[in-house]
Design a protein around this motif. Structure first.
Motif, PDB file in Angstrom:
ATOM      1  N   TYR A  18      -5.584   3.561   0.774  1.00 32.92           N
ATOM      2  CA  TYR A  18      -6.448   2.499   1.322  1.00 32.92           C
ATOM      3  C   TYR A  18      -7.860   2.624   0.778  1.00 32.92           C
ATOM      4  O   TYR A  18      -8.480   1.648   0.362  1.00 32.92           O
ATOM      5  N   VAL A  46       0.843  -1.207   0.000  1.00 28.10           N
ATOM      6  CA  VAL A  46       0.000   0.000   0.000  1.00 28.10           C
ATOM      7  C   VAL A  46       0.875   1.253   0.000  1.00 28.10           C
ATOM      8  O   VAL A  46       0.613   2.209  -0.719  1.00 28.10           O
ATOM      9  N   GLU A  47       1.951   1.211   0.797  1.00 23.03           N
ATOM     10  CA  GLU A  47       2.811   2.398   0.872  1.00 23.03           C
ATOM     11  C   GLU A  47       3.438   2.705  -0.481  1.00 23.03           C
ATOM     12  O   GLU A  47       3.453   3.856  -0.928  1.00 23.03           O
ATOM     13  N   LEU A  96      -8.003   1.770  -2.907  1.00 25.06           N
ATOM     14  CA  LEU A  96      -7.877   0.321  -3.132  1.00 25.06           C
ATOM     15  C   LEU A  96      -9.203  -0.381  -2.887  1.00 25.06           C
ATOM     16  O   LEU A  96      -9.611  -1.247  -3.660  1.00 25.06           O
ATOM     17  N   ALA A  97      -9.876   0.022  -1.801  1.00 18.42           N
ATOM     18  CA  ALA A  97     -11.173  -0.601  -1.490  1.00 18.42           C
ATOM     19  C   ALA A  97     -12.157  -0.307  -2.624  1.00 18.42           C
ATOM     20  O   ALA A  97     -12.904  -1.191  -3.067  1.00 18.42           O
TER      21      ALA A  97
END
Lengths: 180, 541
Positions: A156, A141-142, A159-160
């Motif tokens: 985040y 994620v980073e 992505l969801a």
């Protein structure tokens, strides 16, 4: 006369073919039970070792994925004992119920995997960059946030959102394909 | 029983949290409860997790070369990689299979991946004794490579810029430019800013660097101690998912922790141990001499750009570039202030041409330069920044900013080798100076293939991992001879043979073409000091 399909050389070829064709499915099954990439990959390796060792017990013509998933399941159970639950998130009853569901859904999941390729192509390039960076080896994620110039929190959320988009796209794709 | 929309939304959120590692303990319990209660919830869960498993697979494929197929052309295009058959996820299985077919029944553990590409090299050594394969200084290390050091010190430079000094007895697996697994032994990591996020892990802990120096000691029994010498690291205990103290730790300067069988504890004799890691180790290093041509573009006027050269190809004036413009402005605007002294200003009409340095065709090389692209540069003014046309055989190389958003980040560096290309991620079209370096190195996939890495502002921006196939010049294995008049023509700003078409608009400075693959440290040095390292540059670090 045909070569004996039970000769060691033939069995070896058969094993290589079955593993190559199905390792992605076995990984997917493991990841469903142990939602940690590295742990699932370790378990895939262990599982493949056992599959190689026990291949004599596999009956040709029967469902290889189901057989392999059974081995994978016991590897997960063993890992739990060894590492005191480590990356295994659920208790035994839920783990078993999820494992059973995953095996039953194998055909559907294969179709979904195929459909996903098309859906990834349809994604906006910025979204695709984010999701690929999140999932590529060494990514996360980073890294995805950094590469696409987002904050971690925004990444985040994005992505969801993208996963939901992909999931909906895949479902629609399958519906369209199966429509009369 | 069908799930309500509300529950579906909640389930999806929980699954996302689980996949991304942000699930709290109450959320985990809630997810468990939902899964226990409803078969439909389990199906939703399995679909969600399988989606992520598939994404790992597809994303791995983008990092992996397609398997050779007889019907494929001998190049790879990055546009539609989705259908390739074997991704990196298959590597674990492939390793197991190799063990089995090789008659070795021992299971390897840990998440090694199959060797695929060069991601690091051995940059320094002292009294090294190897248990497994011996590595000479300068040895290239592939992803998945295991290093077994019986005694001595080995320094490994990762392509990301991270530097590890391993102290034997130790066992390390190089996973990628960004990740290593310490199975046992002692290491000291120095991670520059460009490599923030570099990770060292093992069965007990994942240590993610936040720009720092740290040491890690993995004992035979798996217990691992982490010491921060400078800066900070984030340590994730491997057992964290179900332990009460679930969250990861941020360790700062002089702090240390011991990770052992689900426990996180203080380190005994911390001060004493820290002292040991602070001490400098004098390593033997090999810095290869560099043959290069350098165009500083420091002229204030005129139609020549002088080049200096060094090494085996050194030759006065031979590589000087000639400037020509198709407009009537007659080069008045060709020389502007640069990143270092003056720079070459391309206005879309200017073309500079020079001989390409005569490096043997299949030797690794590096192209590096500074570039400034105006934010309002139009797509017609995107290419080529540089175009490299070989005299005989081989692919044309071109460097441009990407104008096709459907293929990759708009405005990012795009390197094309014949019909194949890779695109970076950092947009260059912002009116600022950026340092770019493109490294061509041998691919592990065979002598006819090259691996391309792009660095932007010293940071590894993109690795081709599509192992570009070089066109076979005349026959397989035929080494193209070095023509006495160079390999061909280098065009800067505009293709010299294209009339009536606008070329690149922007400024370019300090162009280097170096006859070997530079490391991240060397590229950084080029960026910071505008010179290449000499044999004593990195001594004493």
């Amino acid at each position: 006369m045909n070569a004996d399909s039970n000769s060691p050389a033939e069995r070896q070829k058969q094993l290589v073919r079955l593993l190559t064709q199905n390792q992605r499915r076995i990984f997917s099954y493991l990841y469903t039970l142990v939602p940690d990439r590295h742990a699932a990959e370790d378990l895939l390796q262990e599982t493949c070792m056992v599959i190689c060792e026990k291949f004599d017990e596999f009956q040709p013509g029967t469902d290889f994925v189901a057989w392999a998933c059974q081995i994978a399941y016991w590897e997960v159970r063993a890992a739990r004992q060894k590492f005191a639950r480590a990356k295994v998130v659920f208790d035994d009853a839920v783990l078993e119920a999820v494992a059973k569901t995953a095996v039953e859904m194998t055909p559907e999941l294969s179709e979904r995997h195929e459909a996903l390729a098309k859906c990834l192509e349809k994604l906006h390039p910025r979204d695709r960059e984010l999701i690929i960076t999140r999932y590529e080896p060494g990514g996360g994620v980073e890294a995805a946030a950094q590469r696409t110039g987002r904050t971690i929190v925004a990444a985040y959320k994005a992505l969801a959102r993208i996963r939901k988009l992909l999931q909906d796209c895949v479902s629609l794709q399958l519906k369209t394909e199966t429509a009369p | 029983m069908n799930l309500s929309d509300k529950i579906r939304v909640e389930l999806n959120e929980l699954c996302s949290g689980l996949v991304d590692g942000t699930l709290t303990e109450p959320q985990r319990r809630r997810l468990e409860q939902l899964l226990a209660a409803s078969p439909e919830a389990r199906r939703v869960y399995v679909r969600a997790l399988s989606l992520s498993a598939s994404l790992f697979d597809y994303a791995s494929e983008m990092q992996t070369e397609a398997p050779e197929r007889s019907q494929r052309p001998n190049y790879l295009v990055a546009v539609r990689p989705w259908r390739w058959a074997i991704g990196a996820l298959g590597a674990a299985a492939a390793i197991a299979l190799a063990f089995w077919l090789g008659g070795l029944a021992k299971s390897g553990s840990g998440g090694e991946i199959q060797p695929q590409e060069i991601v690091a090299h051995l940059s320094g050594a002292k009294n090294c004794q190897w248990t497994g394969a011996a590595f000479p200084p300068g040895a290239q290390l592939q992803s998945g490579q295991r290093i077994e050091l019986a005694a001595g010190f080995a320094e490994i430079s990762f392509d990301s810029g991270a530097l590890l000094v391993l102290e034997g007895p130790a066992s390390l697996v190089v996973n990628s430019a960004w990740e290593a697994v310490l199975r046992r032994g002692v290491l000291k990591a120095s991670v520059p800013q460009e490599a923030i996020g570099f990770r060292v892990s093992n069965a007990e802990v994942d240590v993610v660097d936040l720009g720092t120096e740290f040491s890690m000691v993995a004992e035979e029994n798996g217990a691992t101690e982490v010491f921060v010498l400078r800066g900070a690291v984030e340590a994730h205990p491997r057992s964290a998912v179900n332990s009460p103290a679930r969250s990861s730790l941020v360790l700062r300067e002089k702090q240390a922790r011991r990770f052992e069988r689900n426990q996180v504890a203080e380190v005994r004799n911390r001060e004493q141990k820290l002292q040991r890691f602070v001490r400098k180790i004098s390593l033997d290093r090999v810095v290869q001499p560099s043959a290069f041509v350098h165009w500083p573009f420091n002229e204030a006027s005129g139609d020549r750009a002088a080049a200096d050269s060094a090494g085996t190809i050194a030759d006065n004036n031979r590589f000087d570039a000639r400037l020509a413009s198709s407009s009537s402005s007659e080069l008045t605007s060709a020389h502007v202030d640069g990143r270092w002294d003056r720079a070459l200003n391309c206005d879309g009409q200017l073309a500079a041409t020079a001989l390409v340095p005569p490096f043997a065709q299949r030797t690794p090389r590096t192209v590096a330069f500074w570039i400034k692209v105006p934010p309002d540069a139009s797509v017609a003014e995107s290419e080529p920044i540089l175009a490299w046309a070989p005299a005989s055989g081989g692919d044309h190389l071109e460097f441009a900013w990407n104008r096709a958003p459907n293929q990759g980040a708009f405005g990012a560096l795009r390197t094309s080798a014949g019909p194949a290309f890779i695109i970076g991620t950092t947009p260059l079209r912002d009116g600022q100076w950026h340092h770019v370096a493109i490294v061509f190195s041998h691919s592990v996939r065979g002598p006819l293939k090259i691996q391309i890495k792009q660095y932007v502002d010293g940071r590894l921006d993109r690795v081709s991992a599509k192992h570009f196939a070089k066109r076979k010049a005349k026959e397989v294995g035929a080494e193209t001879t070095v023509a006495s008049n160079g390999e061909g023509t280098l065009s800067i700003g505009r293709r010299s043979n294209e009339r009536g078409k606008a070329g690149f608009r922007g400024a370019i400075d300090e162009l280097f073409i170096v006859g070997r693959a530079l490391s991240q440290r060397e590229i950084r040095m080029l960026m910071m000091q505008n010179r290449l390292p000499t044999p004593d540059t990195f001594a004493g670090n």
